[in-house]
Design an enzyme around this catalytic site. Structure first.
Site, PDB file in Angstrom:
ATOM      1  N   ASP A 322       0.872  -1.143   0.000  1.00 32.68           N
ATOM      2  CA  ASP A 322       0.000   0.000   0.000  1.00 32.68           C
ATOM      3  C   ASP A 322       0.930   1.219   0.000  1.00 32.68           C
ATOM      4  O   ASP A 322       2.076   1.119   0.405  1.00 32.68           O
ATOM      5  CB  ASP A 322      -0.821  -0.089   1.286  1.00 32.68           C
ATOM      6  CG  ASP A 322      -1.764   1.062   1.442  1.00 32.68           C
ATOM      7  OD1 ASP A 322      -2.476   1.352   0.474  1.00 32.68           O
ATOM      8  OD2 ASP A 322      -1.793   1.651   2.532  1.00 32.68           O
ATOM      9  N   ASP A 516      -0.989  -0.640   6.103  1.00 28.10           N
ATOM     10  CA  ASP A 516      -1.065  -0.078   7.450  1.00 28.10           C
ATOM     11  C   ASP A 516      -2.423  -0.339   8.087  1.00 28.10           C
ATOM     12  O   ASP A 516      -2.696   0.109   9.184  1.00 28.10           O
ATOM     13  CB  ASP A 516      -0.752   1.417   7.438  1.00 28.10           C
ATOM     14  CG  ASP A 516      -1.724   2.198   6.572  1.00 28.10           C
ATOM     15  OD1 ASP A 516      -2.576   1.570   5.907  1.00 28.10           O
ATOM     16  OD2 ASP A 516      -1.645   3.436   6.555  1.00 28.10           O
ATOM     17  N   ASP A 520      -7.228  -1.151   4.185  1.00 31.14           N
ATOM     18  CA  ASP A 520      -6.713  -2.302   3.452  1.00 31.14           C
ATOM     19  C   ASP A 520      -6.790  -3.615   4.228  1.00 31.14           C
ATOM     20  O   ASP A 520      -6.202  -4.607   3.823  1.00 31.14           O
ATOM     21  CB  ASP A 520      -5.303  -2.048   2.913  1.00 31.14           C
ATOM     22  CG  ASP A 520      -4.366  -1.543   3.976  1.00 31.14           C
ATOM     23  OD1 ASP A 520      -4.629  -1.830   5.142  1.00 31.14           O
ATOM     24  OD2 ASP A 520      -3.385  -0.870   3.627  1.00 31.14           O
TER      25      ASP A 520
HETATM   26  P1  ADP Z   1      -3.719   4.470  -0.102  1.00 30.78           P
HETATM   27  O1  ADP Z   1      -4.043   3.384  -1.030  1.00 30.78           O
HETATM   28  O2  ADP Z   1      -2.715   5.396  -0.693  1.00 30.78           O
HETATM   29  O3  ADP Z   1      -3.329   4.019   1.257  1.00 30.78           O
HETATM   30  P2  ADP Z   1      -6.503   5.022   0.616  1.00 30.78           P
HETATM   31  O4  ADP Z   1      -7.100   3.829  -0.023  1.00 30.78           O
HETATM   32  O5  ADP Z   1      -6.471   5.071   2.093  1.00 30.78           O
HETATM   33  O6  ADP Z   1      -5.054   5.367   0.046  1.00 30.78           O
HETATM   34  O7  ADP Z   1      -7.261   6.287   0.088  1.00 30.78           O
HETATM   35  C1  ADP Z   1      -7.318   6.535  -1.280  1.00 30.78           C
HETATM   36  C2  ADP Z   1      -7.654   7.955  -1.592  1.00 30.78           C
HETATM   37  O8  ADP Z   1      -8.964   8.244  -1.125  1.00 30.78           O
HETATM   38  C3  ADP Z   1      -6.755   8.942  -0.936  1.00 30.78           C
HETATM   39  O9  ADP Z   1      -5.608   9.202  -1.708  1.00 30.78           O
HETATM   40  C4  ADP Z   1      -7.651  10.170  -0.853  1.00 30.78           C
HETATM   41  O10 ADP Z   1      -7.633  10.848  -2.094  1.00 30.78           O
HETATM   42  C5  ADP Z   1      -9.024   9.586  -0.657  1.00 30.78           C
HETATM   43  N1  ADP Z   1      -9.424   9.561   0.746  1.00 30.78           N
HETATM   44  C6  ADP Z   1      -9.638   8.470   1.509  1.00 30.78           C
HETATM   45  N2  ADP Z   1      -9.998   8.813   2.748  1.00 30.78           N
HETATM   46  C7  ADP Z   1      -9.985  10.141   2.800  1.00 30.78           C
HETATM   47  C8  ADP Z   1     -10.247  11.114   3.807  1.00 30.78           C
HETATM   48  N3  ADP Z   1     -10.574  10.758   5.058  1.00 30.78           N
HETATM   49  N4  ADP Z   1     -10.128  12.407   3.493  1.00 30.78           N
HETATM   50  C9  ADP Z   1      -9.775  12.779   2.248  1.00 30.78           C
HETATM   51  N5  ADP Z   1      -9.511  11.944   1.264  1.00 30.78           N
HETATM   52  C10 ADP Z   1      -9.621  10.637   1.512  1.00 30.78           C
HETATM   53 MG    MG Z   2      -3.559   3.163   3.136  1.00 31.64          MG
END
Ligand code: ADP
Ligand code: MG
Length: 623
Positions: A322, A516, A520
Site C-alpha cells: 500500500d 497499514d 486495506d
Molecule cells: P492508499 O491506497 O494510498 O493508502 P486510501 O485507499 O487510504 O489510500 O485512500 C485513497 C484515496 O482516497 C486517498 O488518496 C484520498 O484521495 C481519498 N481519501 C480516503 N480517505 C480520505 C479522507 N478521510 N479524506 C480525504 N480523502 C480521503
Molecule cells: Mg492506506
C-alpha cells in the site's frame, strides 16, 4: 538449570562413575557381574523403561522410549552390559541437553519480550498506589516514573519523556512524547514523570495483544513440522519391524540352508539399528528452530503469528505494498490551497478539517494539523466516511464533502484541475465546489533501500497499490523503484488486483501484502501473507495480519525475509544432515560395519549437533 535437570545430571554422573567402576573391576561370577551392572543401568534408565512399559500398556508402543528400552534390554540379554548402560547414559545426556536448550530459548524469548508490566501506579487521594494493571479502568490517570514500563495504552495528560521502545520495535532510538501524545504499553520511560489517561483496558492494550500473539504462535505449525510429526508416526514402527526382520530373517535363512544361524550377531546388528534410527534429533530440533526464528524476529520488532507464516515468508516472490502510511510517511503537508469563487481559503480548510474530525485516515490527521486549532466536535454531525473517496459531514449545519476527484464525481460536482501535482483534497460546501487543498506526502527515509533489499532478497516483483491519484502515485513509484504501480484504486479494487496477481503467480510462490490497515484490512487477509505496519496504528491491522511490524520501517520486510530464510535453512540442514547420517549408519549397522558406539553417535551426537544448529535461529545479526 531447573531442579529436574539437576536431578538428571546427578543421575548421569553417578551412573557414569558406577559403570566405569563395574567395567574396570574384574568380576568372575557372571550373575554377580549382571547384578552389578544393573545398578547403574537402572539408576540412569528407570524412567525410560517405565515410560516404555506405559507406552506398551496404552497401545502407543513405538516411541523413542521403546526404541531405547528394547535396544538396551537386548544388549544386556546378549551380555553386552557396557553398551547397554552407555546407550541409556548418552540418551539421557542428549535429553538433558535438549531440555536445557529449549529452556534457554524460552528464557531468551521472554527476555526479549520482557514487556509485561507488573503493576500500574494509580493516584488515589493524592497518594500513589501500586495496583494490578488488570484492575485499572479506561480513563484512569496513571503515573509512570522514570525506569518504569508503561503498563497500559493511553494519552499523556501531563509531563514529557523519552520512551525506549526497543523491546517492542527492536529500534534503539527513543521516542519523545509530550502532552497529548499517544503512548503504548510496553515502552520504558527513560526520563521524566508522565501522567497518562488510559484509553484501553490492560487486556486490550498493546502489551497484552503482543504477548498473546507470541504465545499462540507455536500453535500454527509449519509444513516442515507437520512433515516430521507424520514422518515419526510411520518411521518409528517401520524401524522396529525392520530391526525385528534383521534379527530373525538372516538366521532363519541360514538355518534353512543348513548353516550356522549366528543369532547373537544378527540380534546385535538389529539392536544397533534401533539405536541409530531414533528420530529425536528431528522431532526436537525442527520446532526448536522455528521457535528460535520467531523469537529472533520478535527481538527485531517483527511479530510472526505462526511457524507457517515464517515458512511462507521465505517463499515470498511478490510483495504488494500500500502506498500511504506504508511506503510514505502518511504525514501530509499542505503545499497549496485555492478557494473557488465566493469562498475563503481559511473557510475551506476549516470546513475540511471539521468534516474530517472523526476520521483516522492519515489525510484527515494532516488536515486537522494544518488547521491547527481545537475542533469542537459538537459542530460536526452526520459523518459518513466513504473509503477510497473521502468524507461527507454536516458542519455548522452546512453539508461539507472533502475527498478526492472520485468523491466529487459521485456528488456530480466538477472540481478544478490543480496547477501542481500532489494529493488532492477537493472540498464542496452545500453542493457547491469550494476549492481544493493540495497536500504532499513524503517517502519514508528507508523506503527506497527497502524496495532494493526486497529485490536482492529474491522478490520478483514489488507492486504498489494506492487509492491516490495517478501523478502522485507515479512520482512515488519512480522515486522508490517499484516495478508496478496501480493508482486510483478503491479498497475493493485492491482486493481484485491482489486476486489477479494470486491467480497469475506460480503455485510455490507466495504473495505478501504490506499495509497499514487503514482501508486495506480486506487485502491483508486475502493475500498469502498479510504484513501490517506499525502496531502504533490500527488494531484492525494487527487482527487481520499474519505478521506485524511493530514500527513503521519498511526495511523490516526484507529483514523478516532474511530471518525466515535463515530459519528454514537451518531446518533443512537439520533434516538432511540427520537423515543422511542416520541412513548411512543404518546401512553400515545392518551389515555389521559399525557397532553400538557409532550408533550412540548417530543418535545422541546427531541430536546434540541438530539442537545446537537450531539454537542459531534465535540470534540474527543485521548485516
Ligand atoms: P492508499 O491506497 O494510498 O493508502 P486510501 O485507499 O487510504 O489510500 O485512500 C485513497 C484515496 O482516497 C486517498 O488518496 C484520498 O484521495 C481519498 N481519501 C480516503 N480517505 C480520505 C479522507 N478521510 N479524506 C480525504 N480523502 C480521503
Ligand atoms: Mg492506506
Amino acid at each position: 538449570m531447573t531442579k529436574k535437570q539437576k536431578k538428571v545430571l546427578f543421575r548421569i554422573i553417578i551412573a557414569a562413575v558406577l559403570a566405569a567402576a563395574c567395567y574396570f573391576i574384574p568380576i568372575e561370577n557372571p550373575y554377580l557381574r549382571l547384578a552389578v551392572f544393573m545398578v547403574p543401568y537402572l539408576i540412569i534408565g528407570y524412567d525410560i523403561l517405565r515410560k516404555a512399559i506405559l507406552g506398551v500398556v496404552h497401545g502407543e508402543v513405538f516411541d523413542e522410549n521403546f526404541l531405547m528400552a528394547a535396544a538396551t534390554v537386548g544388549a544386556i540379554i546378549l551380555g553386552e552390559y557396557v553398551e547397554g548402560v552407555a546407550v541409556m547414559l548418552f540418551y539421557q545426556i542428549g535429553e538433558l541437553f535438549q531440555s536445557y536448550a529449549v529452556g534457554k530459548s524460552r528464557k531468551n524469548i521472554s527476555q526479549l519480550m520482557d514487556i509485561r508490566p507488573d503493576y500500574a501506579n494509580m493516584e488515589v487521594d493524592g497518594k500513589v498506589e501500586q495496583v494490578d494493571p488488570d484492575e485499572v479502568g479506561i480513563g484512569t490517570i496513571i503515573l509512570v516514573q522514570p525506569g518504569e514500563k508503561v503498563p497500559i495504552d493511553g494519552v499523556v495528560t501531563q509531563g514529557s519523556a523519552s520512551l525506549n521502545t526497543s523491546a517492542l520495535t527492536g529500534e534503539s532510538l527513543p521516542r519523545e512524547v509530550g502532552e497529548g501524545d499517544e503512548v503504548i504499553s510496553g515502552c520504558v520511560n527513560m526520563s521524566g514523570v508522565l501522567r497518562i489517561r488510559t484509553t484501553r483496558e490492560f487486556g486490550e492494550s498493546t502489551v497484552s495483544k503482543i504477548l498473546e500473539l507470541v504465545e499462540n504462535s507455536s500453535m500454527k505449525k509449519s509444513r516442515s513440522e507437520n512433515f516430521i510429526t507424520r514422518f515419526a508416526r510411520y518411521y518409528t514402527p517401520a524401524v522396529c519391524y525392520g530391526a525385528l526382520a534383521l534379527a530373525l530373517l538372516p538366521p532363519i535363512i541360514h538355518l534353512i540352508l543348513g548353516q550356522e544361524p549366528y543369532w547373537s550377531l544378527w540380534v546385535t546388528r538389529a539392536l544397533t539399528t534401533l539405536v541409530i534410527s531414533c528420530p529425536c534429533a528431528l522431532v526436537i530440533s525442527i520446532p526448536l528452530s522455528f521457535f528460535g526464528g520467531i523469537g529472533g524476529a520478535s527481538a527485531q520488532g517483527i511479530l510472526v503469528k505462526g511457524s507457517n507464516y515464517l515458512e511462507a515468508l521465505s517463499e515470498t516472490r511478490y510483495v504488494v505494498c500500500d502506498k500511504t502510511g506504508t511506503l510514505t510517511k502518511g504525514v501530509f503537508e499542505v503545499t497549496c490551497q485555492e478557494a473557488a469563487e465566493g469562498f475563503q481559503e481559511t473557510e475551506v480548510l476549516e470546513a475540511a478539517a471539521c468534516a474530517e474530525s472523526y476520521s483516522n485516515h492519515p489525510i484527515s490527521k494532516s488536515l486537522r494539523e494544518a488547521y491547527g486549532r481545537e475542533i469542537d466536535r459538537a459542530r460536526v454531525n452526520d459523518v459518513e466516511e466513504i473509503s477510497g473517496h473521502g468524507v461527507c459531514a454536516r458542519v455548522d449545519g452546512r453539508m461539507v464533502a472533502a475527498g478526492n476527484r472520485k468523491l466529487m464525481e459521485r456528488l456530480q460536482i466538477t472540481p478544478v484541475e490543480p496547477s501542481k501535482t500532489g494529493t488532492e483534497v477537493h472540498v464542496a460546501i452545500d453542493g457547491r465546489y469550494a476549492g481544493y487543498i493540495l497536500i504532499s506526502d513524503v517517502v519514508k527515509p528507508g523506503a527506497r533501500e527497502a524496495v532494493a533489499r526486497l529485490k536482492r532478497a529474491g522478490v520478483k516483483e514489488v507492486v504498489m497499490l494506492t487509492g491516490d491519484g495517478k501523478p502522485v502515485a507515479e512520482a512515488v513509484a519512480l522515486e522508490l523503484g517499484v516495478d508496478v504501480v496501480k493508482s486510483e484504486l478503491l479498497p475493493a479494487d485492491k482486493v481484485t488486483e491482489v486476486e489477479r496477481l494470486l491467480a497469475e503467480k506460480g503455485k510455490k510462490e507466495k504473495l505478501a501484502f504490506v499495509g497499514d490497515g487503514i482501508n486495506d484490512a480486506p487485502v491483508l487477509s486475502r493475500a498469502d501473507l498479510g504484513i501490517a505496519m506499525g502496531a502504533f496504528g490500527s488494531d484492525a491491522a494487527i487482527e487481520a495480519a499474519d505478521i506485524v511490524l511493530m514500527d513503521d520501517d519498511p526495511a523490516k520486510i526484507a529483514l523478516a525475509m532474511q530471518i525466515s530464510r535463515k530459519t528454514l535453512g537451518i531446518v533443512h540442514q537439520n533434516i538432511v544432515f540427520a537423515l543422511a547420517i542416520k541412513f548411512s549408519c543404518l546401512i553400515l549397522g545392518a551389515f555389521g560395519v559399525v557397532g553400538m558406539w557409532w550408533a550412540i553417535f548417530a543418535d545422541v551426537g546427531v541430536m546434540i549437533l541438530a539442537v545446537l544448529n537450531a539454537t542459531r535461529a534465535l540470534t540474527f545479526h543485521k548485516k
